[in-house]
Every structure is written in C-alpha cells, then in structure tokens.
Design a protein around this motif. Structure first.
Motif, PDB file in Angstrom:
ATOM      1  N   LEU A   1       0.836  -1.207   0.000  1.00 56.88           N
ATOM      2  CA  LEU A   1       0.000   0.000   0.000  1.00 56.88           C
ATOM      3  C   LEU A   1       0.873   1.261   0.000  1.00 56.88           C
ATOM      4  N   SER A   2       0.422   2.289  -0.697  1.00 58.12           N
ATOM      5  CA  SER A   2       1.142   3.573  -0.724  1.00 58.12           C
ATOM      6  C   SER A   2       1.024   4.247   0.640  1.00 58.12           C
ATOM      7  N   GLU A   3       1.881   5.255   0.871  1.00 57.81           N
ATOM      8  CA  GLU A   3       1.884   5.886   2.189  1.00 57.81           C
ATOM      9  C   GLU A   3       0.534   6.510   2.538  1.00 57.81           C
ATOM     10  N   ALA A   4      -0.082   7.158   1.561  1.00 59.20           N
ATOM     11  CA  ALA A   4      -1.364   7.832   1.809  1.00 59.20           C
ATOM     12  C   ALA A   4      -2.452   6.819   2.187  1.00 59.20           C
ATOM     13  N   THR A   5      -2.565   5.743   1.414  1.00 62.36           N
ATOM     14  CA  THR A   5      -3.575   4.724   1.688  1.00 62.36           C
ATOM     15  C   THR A   5      -3.314   4.052   3.039  1.00 62.36           C
ATOM     16  N   ARG A   6      -2.029   3.803   3.290  1.00 61.46           N
ATOM     17  CA  ARG A   6      -1.624   3.200   4.548  1.00 61.46           C
ATOM     18  C   ARG A   6      -2.134   4.017   5.743  1.00 61.46           C
ATOM     19  N   GLU A   7      -1.939   5.352   5.670  1.00 63.34           N
ATOM     20  CA  GLU A   7      -2.350   6.199   6.793  1.00 63.34           C
ATOM     21  C   GLU A   7      -3.859   6.128   7.022  1.00 63.34           C
ATOM     22  N   LEU A   8      -4.609   6.188   5.903  1.00 61.62           N
ATOM     23  CA  LEU A   8      -6.067   6.052   6.002  1.00 61.62           C
ATOM     24  C   LEU A   8      -6.439   4.728   6.657  1.00 61.62           C
ATOM     25  N   ALA A   9      -5.813   3.657   6.156  1.00 61.23           N
ATOM     26  CA  ALA A   9      -6.129   2.310   6.651  1.00 61.23           C
ATOM     27  C   ALA A   9      -5.767   2.171   8.124  1.00 61.23           C
ATOM     28  N   VAL A  10      -4.603   2.699   8.513  1.00 61.34           N
ATOM     29  CA  VAL A  10      -4.195   2.612   9.919  1.00 61.34           C
ATOM     30  C   VAL A  10      -5.229   3.296  10.800  1.00 61.34           C
ATOM     31  N   GLN A  11      -5.673   4.485  10.379  1.00 66.76           N
ATOM     32  CA  GLN A  11      -6.665   5.220  11.171  1.00 66.76           C
ATOM     33  C   GLN A  11      -7.957   4.421  11.344  1.00 66.76           C
ATOM     34  N   GLU A  12      -8.462   3.871  10.239  1.00 67.20           N
ATOM     35  CA  GLU A  12      -9.737   3.149  10.299  1.00 67.20           C
ATOM     36  C   GLU A  12      -9.617   1.856  11.112  1.00 67.20           C
ATOM     37  N   LEU A  13      -8.509   1.178  10.855  1.00 70.02           N
ATOM     38  CA  LEU A  13      -8.303  -0.136  11.462  1.00 70.02           C
ATOM     39  C   LEU A  13      -8.097  -0.054  12.968  1.00 70.02           C
ATOM     40  N   THR A  14      -7.467   1.042  13.436  1.00 68.12           N
ATOM     41  CA  THR A  14      -7.153   1.145  14.859  1.00 68.12           C
ATOM     42  C   THR A  14      -8.201   1.958  15.626  1.00 68.12           C
ATOM     43  N   ALA A  15      -9.290   2.364  14.932  1.00 69.99           N
ATOM     44  CA  ALA A  15     -10.324   3.164  15.595  1.00 69.99           C
ATOM     45  C   ALA A  15     -11.026   2.330  16.671  1.00 69.99           C
ATOM     46  N   ASP A  16     -11.231   1.034  16.392  1.00 68.92           N
ATOM     47  CA  ASP A  16     -11.903   0.150  17.339  1.00 68.92           C
ATOM     48  C   ASP A  16     -10.881  -0.850  17.900  1.00 68.92           C
ATOM     49  N   PRO A  17     -10.648  -0.819  19.245  1.00 68.33           N
ATOM     50  CA  PRO A  17      -9.625  -1.706  19.830  1.00 68.33           C
ATOM     51  C   PRO A  17      -9.880  -3.197  19.532  1.00 68.33           C
ATOM     52  N   GLU A  18     -11.150  -3.610  19.554  1.00 68.40           N
ATOM     53  CA  GLU A  18     -11.506  -5.001  19.261  1.00 68.40           C
ATOM     54  C   GLU A  18     -10.988  -5.416  17.878  1.00 68.40           C
ATOM     55  N   GLN A  19     -11.338  -4.561  16.906  1.00 67.60           N
ATOM     56  CA  GLN A  19     -10.961  -4.784  15.522  1.00 67.60           C
ATOM     57  C   GLN A  19      -9.434  -4.810  15.380  1.00 67.60           C
ATOM     58  N   TRP A  20      -8.813  -3.874  16.061  1.00 61.16           N
ATOM     59  CA  TRP A  20      -7.361  -3.713  16.025  1.00 61.16           C
ATOM     60  C   TRP A  20      -6.664  -4.980  16.534  1.00 61.16           C
ATOM     61  N   VAL A  21      -7.106  -5.434  17.720  1.00 63.06           N
ATOM     62  CA  VAL A  21      -6.500  -6.637  18.318  1.00 63.06           C
ATOM     63  C   VAL A  21      -6.750  -7.851  17.414  1.00 63.06           C
ATOM     64  N   LYS A  22      -7.941  -7.942  16.853  1.00 59.75           N
ATOM     65  CA  LYS A  22      -8.278  -9.053  15.954  1.00 59.75           C
ATOM     66  C   LYS A  22      -7.308  -9.083  14.768  1.00 59.75           C
ATOM     67  N   PHE A  23      -7.033  -7.894  14.234  1.00 58.39           N
ATOM     68  CA  PHE A  23      -6.101  -7.781  13.113  1.00 58.39           C
ATOM     69  C   PHE A  23      -4.695  -8.241  13.516  1.00 58.39           C
ATOM     70  N   MET A  24      -4.217  -7.778  14.681  1.00 57.55           N
ATOM     71  CA  MET A  24      -2.876  -8.146  15.138  1.00 57.55           C
ATOM     72  C   MET A  24      -2.763  -9.653  15.355  1.00 57.55           C
ATOM     73  N   MET A  25      -3.790 -10.247  15.968  1.00 56.15           N
ATOM     74  CA  MET A  25      -3.759 -11.679  16.241  1.00 56.15           C
ATOM     75  C   MET A  25      -3.641 -12.473  14.946  1.00 56.15           C
ATOM     76  N   LYS A  26      -4.468 -12.079  13.981  1.00 59.76           N
ATOM     77  CA  LYS A  26      -4.511 -12.881  12.768  1.00 59.76           C
ATOM     78  C   LYS A  26      -3.346 -12.575  11.840  1.00 59.76           C
ATOM     79  N   TYR A  27      -3.061 -11.297  11.623  1.00 56.25           N
ATOM     80  CA  TYR A  27      -2.093 -10.963  10.582  1.00 56.25           C
ATOM     81  C   TYR A  27      -0.680 -10.753  11.083  1.00 56.25           C
ATOM     82  N   GLU A  28      -0.531 -10.251  12.339  1.00 55.88           N
ATOM     83  CA  GLU A  28       0.834 -10.138  12.838  1.00 55.88           C
ATOM     84  C   GLU A  28       1.314 -11.487  13.356  1.00 55.88           C
ATOM     85  N   LEU A  29       0.472 -12.127  14.186  1.00 54.07           N
ATOM     86  CA  LEU A  29       0.909 -13.355  14.848  1.00 54.07           C
ATOM     87  C   LEU A  29       0.519 -14.623  14.110  1.00 54.07           C
ATOM     88  N   GLY A  30      -0.395 -14.499  13.154  1.00 45.45           N
ATOM     89  CA  GLY A  30      -0.827 -15.701  12.424  1.00 45.45           C
ATOM     90  C   GLY A  30      -1.568 -16.689  13.307  1.00 45.45           C
TER      91      GLY A  30
END
Lengths: 235, 235
Positions: free
Chosen positions: B112-141
């Motif tokens: 992802l480009s820097e601009a899209t990345r920033e948008l995505a980071v903002q949306e993805l981390t807005a909800d802690p539940e969603q954020w943790v779910k993302f980290m569990m699945k995509y960071e830790l597998g």
C-alpha cells in the motif's frame, strides 16, 4: 505434538527454532512409549533380554516411522505450497475479478471503509507478484516452507526418538531381572520426564512446574496401563 | 504428522475436517509402529503369545501417549492464544504508537502507498476489538482455537491408534507360530497401508498412487529394520 507458532516479537518472547521443536517432538515420544512398553513387558516376562529385544525393536520401528513420517509431511507441505502458488497465479490471470473481490472481502473484514478499500485493492493488485503474495499469506495463511527443512527434520526427530528411547531401556542392561530393571527404568525416566517437561514449558512460555508434572504424568499413566494389560493377558 | 491447512475455497478443494485429520494421524502411526514391533519380535521369539503381549502393551502405551499428548498440545494452544490475546489488548492500550507502527509495517509489506496506509491505519485502529483481531490474525498468524477441540482430538487419535494397531496384531491371534503370524500380518497391513495411503492422499489433494506406495514403504522399512535388529540381538 504441535507447538505454538514462534512469535515475531524477538525481544521478549522465547522463540524455539525448528530444530529445537523437532528434538522436543522426538524426545517426548521416545521417552514415553519405549519406557511404557518395557514396563509393560516387565510385568509379563522373566527375561531382561526379551524386554531389551522388544524395546530395541520398538525404538527402531518408532524412529523410522516418525522420521520418515516427518520427512514426508515436510515434502507434502512444500508440494502443497507450490500447488497453491501456481493456482493463485492462474486465478489472478484468468479470473482477476473474482480474486479482486476476495481481496476486497478480506479488507472489509479488517474494518476498512469502502473508499479506503477501493484504493487499497487498486494498489495491492497492481503488481501480480505482490497480489499473489498477499493471497498466499492472508487468504490461505500459508508461509513459504523451506525445502531443505524436511530431511533435516526427519533426521532430528529420528535421532531424538532413539536417544529418548535408550534412556529407559538402559536400566535393563545393568540389572539382573525385569522387575529390578523396571524399578530403575521408572526412576530414571520419571526424572528425565520431569526435567524435560520443565525445560519444554520454559521454552514455550508455559508454567514450567505444571509442564514437568504433565510430562511425568503421561509417562507414568502409559507405563502403568501397559503393565496392567500385559500382566492381565500373560496370566 | 502435520497436514496442510484446510483451504477456504470450499467448491473445488477437498478440505479435511479436524476429526478426519486426527483419524489420519492416529491410524498412520497405529498401522506402522505396532506392526513393525510385532514383526521385529517374530524374528526373535518362538511364542505368538509373547508377540501379542508386547503388541498390546505397545498399543496401550502408544495410544495413551498420543492421546494425552494431543490433548495437552491442544490445551497449550488455547492457553497460548489467550495469553497472546491479553498481551495484544495490553499493548494496544499501553503502547499504541508501537502497535500502530506495526500495523503500518504490515500494510507497507502488502504494497500500500503511504497515503492509503495512513487512512487504513486510522480506520483499522479506531476500534480496539478490531485492532486486536487484526494483530492476532495478521501479525501473529494465530486463529482462535476451539477449547472443546482438545479432548475430542485426544479421544479420536487414541482410538484411531488402537484400531490401527489391532489390525497387524490380529494375524498373530489366528496363526500357530510367530513366523506364520508375521506372514499374514505383513500381508494384511501392507494392503491396509496402501488403501489408507491412497485415501489420505486423495483427501489432501496429493497424487494418490505415490501416497499409497509411500505409506506402505514406511511400514515395510520400519518392520524390516525392527526384524533385523531384533534377530541380531537375540542370536
């Protein structure tokens, strides 16, 4: 026995290398099954030589079965990865719209808005290499396996199984009767299982004392049951 | 033996359920190791009763070790997941900038480009539940394991191991001498290994004839080696 995934925070998680995991797999089973078999036979036969013969036959059989099994599982994983990779390249080329929709769904699942999703889909699918890489990792959850891993794994598991199995069996070499052998074998093996369970749990970040007791418990239960069954049929 | 991950394209990939995988694990080892042990002893002792006693002791020991091992590995996986989940919640709360940087890195990696990345980071981390779910699945597998899976797995693997082991051993019940037993045991077991290897490969999308030959090859090799070793020491 599967171990938890190694963790990518190197600074404060203990990660175990693939080789260490293979040693743990081989040693767990090697310490337990030959020990329990020898213990079982001790309750049924009068000759230590017979216990040793059966024990060695088991160690040879088990280490070949586990080693070759591990080797073939590793080869299968490599082939599976390559088949899926070829398939994703084909799909990206032949049904790009279907694949693009899959990317969109994955991005919706992680909470991106429609506008951001569209931007991300465009950027992500611009390069087919990048696109396929994304599908492999995030859609299928597959990491590229190392093809040199399978033979190394097989050898490590085999050797660890044999080394683990020789520990309980060694007691029958140095004692006169199977029941004396059993006494020493149980003593030596339970100590080894406690130490091994402790270290294994430390390694995987689990409570170590509970881990030590669990390993020793499995060994004791398996040996007790084998002893009981062997004595029952030999009477 | 680890099987490839089930594949989320339900329409044209054969996926194997967790239970089927457990049956395959138990049956593979159950058909191989007790068969090889009994074959090994046949070359060293004159009594079929002894081969049966050792074989049953091995089946009991192996099925307990495999079953309990599978159960504890399953429990460990659940505990590991819960510990990582608690850790991610804590990190998102205590060091949000570090975690946000990790999200940014993951999104950069997928192109992802820097601009899209920033948008995505903002949306993805807005909800802690969603954020943790993302980290569990995509960071830790890590996928959320089912806590009821562990005891079910343990029972299935145990039973499959015992069922697999009784097949080669049954031949010694119906024959007069260990060498007659061995002949029938090898025949029955190799046929079972061929059929089982064929079905297992079909199930995991591998070439089935090669799979059949591999399974039978492992069994024959393990039994041959155990026979050779047992005869060598008993002479």
């Amino acid at each position: 026995m599967a171990l938890p995934h190694p963790h990518p925070h190197p600074e404060d998680h203990l990660t175990s290398s693939a080789m260490l995991q293979d040693i743990v797999i081989g040693l767990s089973d090697g310490l337990t099954v030959p020990f329990a078999l020898a213990a079982g036979l001790s309750g049924a036969v009068q000759s230590s030589a017979l216990v040793i013969t059966a024990g060695l036959a088991e160690i040879v059989a088990g280490s070949i079965a586990m080693g070759l099994g591990g080797y073939l599982a590793g080869r299968t994983e490599v082939e599976h990865y390559e088949a899926e990779l070829a398939r994703e390249y084909r799909e990206v080329r032949e049904v790009p719209d279907v694949e693009r929709a899959e990317v969109r769904d994955l991005l919706a699942e992680i909470g991106l808005s429609e506008a951001t999703r569209e931007l991300a889909v465009q950027e992500l699918t611009a390069d087919p290499e990048q696109w396929v890489k994304f599908m492999m990792k995030y859609e299928l959850g597959l990491e590229k396996p190392d093809p040199r891993q399978a033979p190394k794994s097989a050898a490590t598991i085999s050797l660890a199984y044999a080394a683990g199995g020789l520990i309980p069996l060694s007691a029958y070499f140095f004692t006169a009767t199977p029941s004396q052998g059993l006494l020493w074998s149980a003593l030596i093996t339970l100590v080894c299982l406690l130490i091994f369970g402790y270290l294994k749990s430390r390694l995987t970040g689990q409570p170590p004392v509970a881990g030590a007791l669990k390993m020793a418990g499995i060994g004791a239960l398996a040996a007790g049951a084998a002893f009981f069954v062997a004595r029952l049929i030999s009477e």
